[in-house]
Design a protein around this motif. Structure first.
Motif, PDB file in Angstrom:
ATOM      1  N   PRO A   2      30.490 -13.114  -7.251  1.00 23.06           N
ATOM      2  CA  PRO A   2      31.885 -12.747  -6.977  1.00 23.06           C
ATOM      3  C   PRO A   2      32.015 -11.261  -6.661  1.00 23.06           C
ATOM      4  O   PRO A   2      31.199 -10.450  -7.088  1.00 23.06           O
ATOM      5  CB  PRO A   2      32.601 -13.093  -8.285  1.00 23.06           C
ATOM      6  CG  PRO A   2      31.542 -13.024  -9.333  1.00 23.06           C
ATOM      7  CD  PRO A   2      30.253 -13.416  -8.659  1.00 23.06           C
ATOM      8  N   GLY A   3      33.039 -10.920  -5.922  1.00 22.79           N
ATOM      9  CA  GLY A   3      33.305  -9.520  -5.606  1.00 22.79           C
ATOM     10  C   GLY A   3      33.363  -9.275  -4.119  1.00 22.79           C
ATOM     11  O   GLY A   3      32.839 -10.059  -3.325  1.00 22.79           O
ATOM     12  N   GLU A   4      34.035  -8.186  -3.746  1.00 24.41           N
ATOM     13  CA  GLU A   4      34.186  -7.835  -2.328  1.00 24.41           C
ATOM     14  C   GLU A   4      32.979  -7.116  -1.765  1.00 24.41           C
ATOM     15  O   GLU A   4      32.688  -7.208  -0.581  1.00 24.41           O
ATOM     16  CB  GLU A   4      35.423  -6.962  -2.145  1.00 24.41           C
ATOM     17  CG  GLU A   4      36.713  -7.729  -2.309  1.00 24.41           C
ATOM     18  CD  GLU A   4      37.865  -7.020  -1.663  1.00 24.41           C
ATOM     19  OE1 GLU A   4      37.720  -6.528  -0.529  1.00 24.41           O
ATOM     20  OE2 GLU A   4      38.918  -6.963  -2.291  1.00 24.41           O
ATOM     21  N   ALA A   5      32.286  -6.365  -2.607  1.00 23.65           N
ATOM     22  CA  ALA A   5      31.112  -5.608  -2.177  1.00 23.65           C
ATOM     23  C   ALA A   5      30.070  -5.732  -3.288  1.00 23.65           C
ATOM     24  O   ALA A   5      30.253  -5.193  -4.377  1.00 23.65           O
ATOM     25  CB  ALA A   5      31.480  -4.154  -1.930  1.00 23.65           C
ATOM     26  N   VAL A   6      28.993  -6.472  -3.001  1.00 26.98           N
ATOM     27  CA  VAL A   6      27.998  -6.784  -4.021  1.00 26.98           C
ATOM     28  C   VAL A   6      26.603  -6.493  -3.485  1.00 26.98           C
ATOM     29  O   VAL A   6      26.229  -6.969  -2.412  1.00 26.98           O
ATOM     30  CB  VAL A   6      28.093  -8.260  -4.461  1.00 26.98           C
ATOM     31  CG1 VAL A   6      27.110  -8.552  -5.585  1.00 26.98           C
ATOM     32  CG2 VAL A   6      29.511  -8.630  -4.880  1.00 26.98           C
ATOM     33  N   LEU A   7      25.839  -5.714  -4.245  1.00 27.80           N
ATOM     34  CA  LEU A   7      24.464  -5.373  -3.882  1.00 27.80           C
ATOM     35  C   LEU A   7      23.487  -6.255  -4.660  1.00 27.80           C
ATOM     36  O   LEU A   7      23.671  -6.478  -5.856  1.00 27.80           O
ATOM     37  CB  LEU A   7      24.151  -3.916  -4.234  1.00 27.80           C
ATOM     38  CG  LEU A   7      25.037  -2.835  -3.635  1.00 27.80           C
ATOM     39  CD1 LEU A   7      24.577  -1.471  -4.127  1.00 27.80           C
ATOM     40  CD2 LEU A   7      25.027  -2.901  -2.128  1.00 27.80           C
ATOM     41  N   ALA A   8      22.443  -6.732  -3.987  1.00 31.41           N
ATOM     42  CA  ALA A   8      21.347  -7.424  -4.659  1.00 31.41           C
ATOM     43  C   ALA A   8      20.419  -6.349  -5.224  1.00 31.41           C
ATOM     44  O   ALA A   8      19.870  -5.544  -4.471  1.00 31.41           O
ATOM     45  CB  ALA A   8      20.604  -8.328  -3.694  1.00 31.41           C
ATOM     46  N   VAL A   9      20.283  -6.340  -6.549  1.00 28.18           N
ATOM     47  CA  VAL A   9      19.514  -5.298  -7.227  1.00 28.18           C
ATOM     48  C   VAL A   9      18.463  -5.937  -8.120  1.00 28.18           C
ATOM     49  O   VAL A   9      18.766  -6.834  -8.908  1.00 28.18           O
ATOM     50  CB  VAL A   9      20.439  -4.380  -8.072  1.00 28.18           C
ATOM     51  CG1 VAL A   9      19.640  -3.354  -8.857  1.00 28.18           C
ATOM     52  CG2 VAL A   9      21.455  -3.689  -7.170  1.00 28.18           C
ATOM     53  N   ASP A  10      17.242  -5.466  -7.969  1.00 25.51           N
ATOM     54  CA  ASP A  10      16.150  -5.863  -8.853  1.00 25.51           C
ATOM     55  C   ASP A  10      16.260  -4.976 -10.084  1.00 25.51           C
ATOM     56  O   ASP A  10      15.808  -3.826 -10.076  1.00 25.51           O
ATOM     57  CB  ASP A  10      14.808  -5.677  -8.143  1.00 25.51           C
ATOM     58  CG  ASP A  10      13.622  -6.108  -8.982  1.00 25.51           C
ATOM     59  OD1 ASP A  10      13.824  -6.608 -10.117  1.00 25.51           O
ATOM     60  OD2 ASP A  10      12.491  -5.949  -8.502  1.00 25.51           O
ATOM     61  N   VAL A  11      16.911  -5.491 -11.125  1.00 26.73           N
ATOM     62  CA  VAL A  11      17.125  -4.718 -12.347  1.00 26.73           C
ATOM     63  C   VAL A  11      15.797  -4.625 -13.091  1.00 26.73           C
ATOM     64  O   VAL A  11      15.258  -5.633 -13.549  1.00 26.73           O
ATOM     65  CB  VAL A  11      18.234  -5.346 -13.221  1.00 26.73           C
ATOM     66  CG1 VAL A  11      18.367  -4.590 -14.539  1.00 26.73           C
ATOM     67  CG2 VAL A  11      19.550  -5.357 -12.463  1.00 26.73           C
ATOM     68  N   ARG A  12      15.266  -3.403 -13.144  1.00 21.31           N
ATOM     69  CA  ARG A  12      13.967  -3.155 -13.797  1.00 21.31           C
ATOM     70  C   ARG A  12      13.818  -1.666 -14.061  1.00 21.31           C
ATOM     71  O   ARG A  12      14.573  -0.850 -13.533  1.00 21.31           O
ATOM     72  CB  ARG A  12      12.822  -3.658 -12.931  1.00 21.31           C
ATOM     73  CG  ARG A  12      12.743  -3.013 -11.562  1.00 21.31           C
ATOM     74  CD  ARG A  12      11.678  -3.685 -10.693  1.00 21.31           C
ATOM     75  NE  ARG A  12      11.736  -3.257  -9.331  1.00 21.31           N
ATOM     76  CZ  ARG A  12      11.164  -2.152  -8.838  1.00 21.31           C
ATOM     77  NH1 ARG A  12      10.486  -1.357  -9.626  1.00 21.31           N
ATOM     78  NH2 ARG A  12      11.262  -1.859  -7.553  1.00 21.31           N
ATOM     79  N   ASP A  13      12.824  -1.330 -14.862  1.00 22.87           N
ATOM     80  CA  ASP A  13      12.598   0.068 -15.246  1.00 22.87           C
ATOM     81  C   ASP A  13      11.638   0.810 -14.326  1.00 22.87           C
ATOM     82  O   ASP A  13      11.726   2.017 -14.209  1.00 22.87           O
ATOM     83  CB  ASP A  13      12.043   0.137 -16.674  1.00 22.87           C
ATOM     84  CG  ASP A  13      13.053  -0.329 -17.700  1.00 22.87           C
ATOM     85  OD1 ASP A  13      14.264  -0.144 -17.476  1.00 22.87           O
ATOM     86  OD2 ASP A  13      12.628  -0.889 -18.725  1.00 22.87           O
ATOM     87  N   GLU A  14      10.694   0.113 -13.686  1.00 26.07           N
ATOM     88  CA  GLU A  14       9.654   0.764 -12.895  1.00 26.07           C
ATOM     89  C   GLU A  14      10.217   1.200 -11.533  1.00 26.07           C
ATOM     90  O   GLU A  14      10.174   0.434 -10.580  1.00 26.07           O
ATOM     91  CB  GLU A  14       8.457  -0.158 -12.655  1.00 26.07           C
ATOM     92  CG  GLU A  14       7.956  -0.901 -13.870  1.00 26.07           C
ATOM     93  CD  GLU A  14       8.752  -2.154 -14.175  1.00 26.07           C
ATOM     94  OE1 GLU A  14       9.117  -2.902 -13.260  1.00 26.07           O
ATOM     95  OE2 GLU A  14       9.029  -2.372 -15.359  1.00 26.07           O
ATOM     96  N   LEU A  15      10.695   2.426 -11.457  1.00 24.10           N
ATOM     97  CA  LEU A  15      11.275   2.963 -10.226  1.00 24.10           C
ATOM     98  C   LEU A  15      10.537   4.235  -9.853  1.00 24.10           C
ATOM     99  O   LEU A  15      10.183   5.024 -10.717  1.00 24.10           O
ATOM    100  CB  LEU A  15      12.767   3.252 -10.430  1.00 24.10           C
ATOM    101  CG  LEU A  15      13.606   2.072 -10.932  1.00 24.10           C
ATOM    102  CD1 LEU A  15      14.998   2.535 -11.308  1.00 24.10           C
ATOM    103  CD2 LEU A  15      13.650   0.970  -9.898  1.00 24.10           C
ATOM    104  N   ASP A  16      10.308   4.434  -8.541  1.00 22.31           N
ATOM    105  CA  ASP A  16       9.600   5.627  -8.096  1.00 22.31           C
ATOM    106  C   ASP A  16      10.409   6.365  -7.034  1.00 22.31           C
ATOM    107  O   ASP A  16      11.552   6.011  -6.753  1.00 22.31           O
ATOM    108  CB  ASP A  16       8.198   5.277  -7.594  1.00 22.31           C
ATOM    109  CG  ASP A  16       8.217   4.281  -6.435  1.00 22.31           C
ATOM    110  OD1 ASP A  16       9.162   4.314  -5.620  1.00 22.31           O
ATOM    111  OD2 ASP A  16       7.274   3.485  -6.325  1.00 22.31           O
TER     112      ASP A  16
END
Length: 121
Positions: A2-16
């Motif tokens: 739901p929502g007008e503007a929605v991002l697909a996000v890989d929720v995780r800690d390992e970010l570079d």
């Protein structure tokens, strides 16, 4: 999602440094950028977005401002960043961490994606 503007996000800690990071504020997207501090981010935006007609109109209007502002080397996600950080278009996220995702940049990537889909049945 739901929502007008929605991002697909890989929720995780390992970010570079190369990760398109997403920072939240009270459960909503506050910022989107590779330059964000990974320790303050929820995960990686994977390049898939759902926009309502109203939100899409706002995104295209924001993109149209870029050339006059000298922003000739920015991508569409910078418009998302500007819109959500200013509160003009609030972006939400949907967590796709448990989904199979593969980036396709070339024929070899496409073959890997096709093999992944074949295994998934």
């Amino acid at each position: 999602a739901p929502g007008e503007a929605v991002l697909a996000v890989d929720v995780r800690d390992e970010l570079d440094d190369e990760t398109m990071k997403v920072q939240l504020d009270e459960g909503r997207v506050a910022a989107i950028s590779k330059q964000l501090d990974p320790a303050r981010c929820a995960g990686e935006y994977i390049g898939i977005t759902k926009l309502s007609a109203r939100a899409a109109h706002a995104v295209f209007a924001e993109l149209a401002r870029f050339p006059a502002e000298g922003l000739t080397h920015e991508y569409y996600d910078h418009a998302y960043h500007r819109l959500t950080s200013s509160g003009r278009v609030p972006f939400d996220l949907v967590d796709v961490h448990d989904c199979s995702v593969i980036e396709i940049d070339n024929v070899e990537d496409l073959r890997r994606a096709e093999a992944l889909m074949a295994r998934a049945g």
